[in-house]
Design an enzyme around this catalytic site. Structure first.
Site, mmCIF file in Angstrom:
data_model
loop_
_atom_site.group_PDB
_atom_site.id
_atom_site.type_symbol
_atom_site.label_atom_id
_atom_site.label_comp_id
_atom_site.label_asym_id
_atom_site.label_seq_id
_atom_site.Cartn_x
_atom_site.Cartn_y
_atom_site.Cartn_z
ATOM 1 N N GLU A 1 0.829 -1.221 0.000
ATOM 2 C CA GLU A 1 0.000 0.000 0.000
ATOM 3 C C GLU A 1 0.857 1.263 0.000
ATOM 4 O O GLU A 1 1.692 1.450 0.886
ATOM 5 C CB GLU A 1 -0.915 -0.014 1.238
ATOM 6 C CG GLU A 1 -1.876 1.151 1.274
ATOM 7 C CD GLU A 1 -2.895 1.056 2.415
ATOM 8 O OE1 GLU A 1 -3.268 -0.066 2.805
ATOM 9 O OE2 GLU A 1 -3.300 2.113 2.914
ATOM 10 N N ASP B 1 5.057 -14.288 11.968
ATOM 11 C CA ASP B 1 3.756 -14.918 11.704
ATOM 12 C C ASP B 1 2.691 -13.829 11.851
ATOM 13 O O ASP B 1 2.194 -13.567 12.954
ATOM 14 C CB ASP B 1 3.530 -16.057 12.711
ATOM 15 C CG ASP B 1 2.188 -16.737 12.510
ATOM 16 O OD1 ASP B 1 1.327 -16.198 11.793
ATOM 17 O OD2 ASP B 1 2.000 -17.825 13.092
HETATM 18 C C1 MEV Z 1 -5.898 2.608 5.149
HETATM 19 O O1 MEV Z 1 -5.117 1.508 4.827
HETATM 20 C C2 MEV Z 1 -5.925 2.825 6.647
HETATM 21 C C3 MEV Z 1 -6.879 3.898 7.130
HETATM 22 O O2 MEV Z 1 -8.183 3.653 6.625
HETATM 23 C C4 MEV Z 1 -6.873 3.827 8.634
HETATM 24 C C5 MEV Z 1 -7.936 4.681 9.290
HETATM 25 O O3 MEV Z 1 -8.977 4.948 8.690
HETATM 26 O O4 MEV Z 1 -7.699 5.050 10.463
HETATM 27 C C6 MEV Z 1 -6.477 5.271 6.650
#
Ligand code: MEV
Length: 407
Positions: free
Chosen positions: A69, A263
């Protein structure tokens, strides 16, 4: 491996080109991959980045993170930078203690059996510790037992729990071996039948607690502080939000976990079961404003990680990541992961409470989009920049721009 891949190719119509992509086992020699799991046909790699600026218990760390990501590594680094103003992260832990469970059913007198088991605690512990003299010589091993009677849909069951200090190992193997070894004693004492003998991933005796104070000026003023506190309150009050809140924490924890060969399924299971420990599903972090108006965050969660055994000891890339991180014990690794989880949560809440996360995400997303639309070299940033400017990060637009700029 090659033969297997050929067979899969024949069965599924995978082209030679597609099959070749699996050949890259990502820092893991193919013959090692072939021994790690079954029916191996190749590997899949993830990018590994390094998060910067982490100051944890007074020590600086460069943190390897493996994740697909965009924005996660940048967000962690940025949050860690802001935390430095007030001294970075402070982390404590409860030690590497895991629980192994032995399930006994069809016990005629469950509470009497419970007492018998407790009276034979030493015999049970001795049998468990015979299984791992090395661990015992290092100060670890089975330390105590806990026996409970639970009521289940199949009637009462006697659950015997071995409380085991697993040292620098995550502990799965040691715990399961010990649980299996003591099962005959448990059957003898209870007169029942033992079925399951297995570790519990609700590692609530292996907790880490990270905290940090974020200077209000350094993070964007009072409004940001209030925004993060309100975001926390939202997660506290609503499980739909809380799942995403905790997911943001796990973005950091799991990325370091993957890089360091942990893990990660155990980490996820531990985190979410701990989040529900008081009945409702709750955030793993808390966020408050202190008397000076600064933001104070804490994260408390189970962190079952190890440096010996598992991929951490065999996967060459994981070994390199652990060297980059510079941690010497499983506890230190757990502490770093907790700090990263807290940083990640802060970064997400700060962004969400202000401009939202899409702008930052989109910049990186646009680059990926430009590449998949055929952009190479300097064209990637040109096409991506244009899409972000137009707020049109779409594949069709990327294609148009690649064509236009390529002329
Ligand atoms: C995205 O991978 C993670 C978020 O959605 C976390 C959150 O909303 O606190 C940005």
């Amino acid at each position: 491996m090659a033969e297997r891949l050929k067979l899969v190719q024949k069965l599924t119509g995978l082209t030679d080109e597609e099959a070749k992509t699996l050949g890259n086992t990502g820092g893991l020699p193919p013959e090692m991959a072939d021994r790690m799991i079954e029916n191996v046909i190749g590997g899949i790699t993830l990018p590994m980045g390094v998060a910067t600026n982490f100051l944890i218990n007074g020590k600086d760390y460069l943190v390897p993170m493996a994740i697909e990501e965009p924005s996660v590594v940048a967000a962690a680094s940025n949050a860690a930078k802001m935390s430095r103003v007030k001294g970075g992260f402070r982390v404590t832990n409860t030690g590497p203690v895991m629980v192994g469970q032995i399930q006994t059913v069809e016990v005629k007198d469950p509470y009497g059996a419970r007492m018998d088991l407790m009276l034979h605690k030493q015999e049970i512990l001795d049998k468990a510790n015979e299984q791992d003299p090395v661990l015992v010589s290092l100060g670890g091993g089975a330390k105590d037992i806990n026996v409970k009677v639970i009521s289940s849909v199949k009637g009462p069951m006697v659950i015997t729990e071995l409380i085991i200090s697993t040292g620098d190992a995550m502990g799965g193997n040691a715990v399961n071996t010990m649980a299996e070894a003591v099962a005959p004693i448990v059957e003898r004492l209870t007169g029942g039948k033992v079925y399951l003998r297995i570790i519990s991933n609700l590692a609530d005796r292996r907790l880490v607690r990270a905290s940090a104070v974020f200077d209000k000026e350094a993070i964007g003023g009072e409004e940001t502080v209030d925004g993060v506190v309100y975001a926390y309150a939202f997660a506290e009050g609503d499980p739909y939000r809380c799942a995403t809140h905790n997911k943001g924490i796990m973005n950091g924890v799991i990325a370091v976990g993957i890089a360091c060969g942990q893990d990660i399924r155990a980490l996820e299971a531990g985190a979410h079961s701990y989040a529900v420990k008081n009945g409702g599903y709750k955030p793993l972090t808390t966020w408050e404003k202190n008397e000076k108006g600064d933001l104070v965050g804490t994260l408390e969660m189970p962190m079952a990680v190890g440096l010996i055994g598992g991929a951490a000891r065999v996967h060459p890339a994981a070994k390199a990541a652990i060297k980059i991180l510079g941690v010497k014990t499983a506890i230190e690794l757990a502490e770093v992961m907790a700090a990263v989880g807290l940083a990640q949560n802060f970064a997400a809440l700060r962004a969400l409470a202000a401009e939202g996360i899409q702008r930052g995400h989109m910049k990186l997303h646009a680059r990926n989009m430009a590449i998949s639309a055929g952009a190479t070299g300097s064209l990637v940033d040109l096409v991506a920049g244009k899409m972000v400017e137009e707020r049109k990060v779409r594949f069709d637009r990327a294609k148009e721009l690649v064509e236009r700029f390529s002329k």
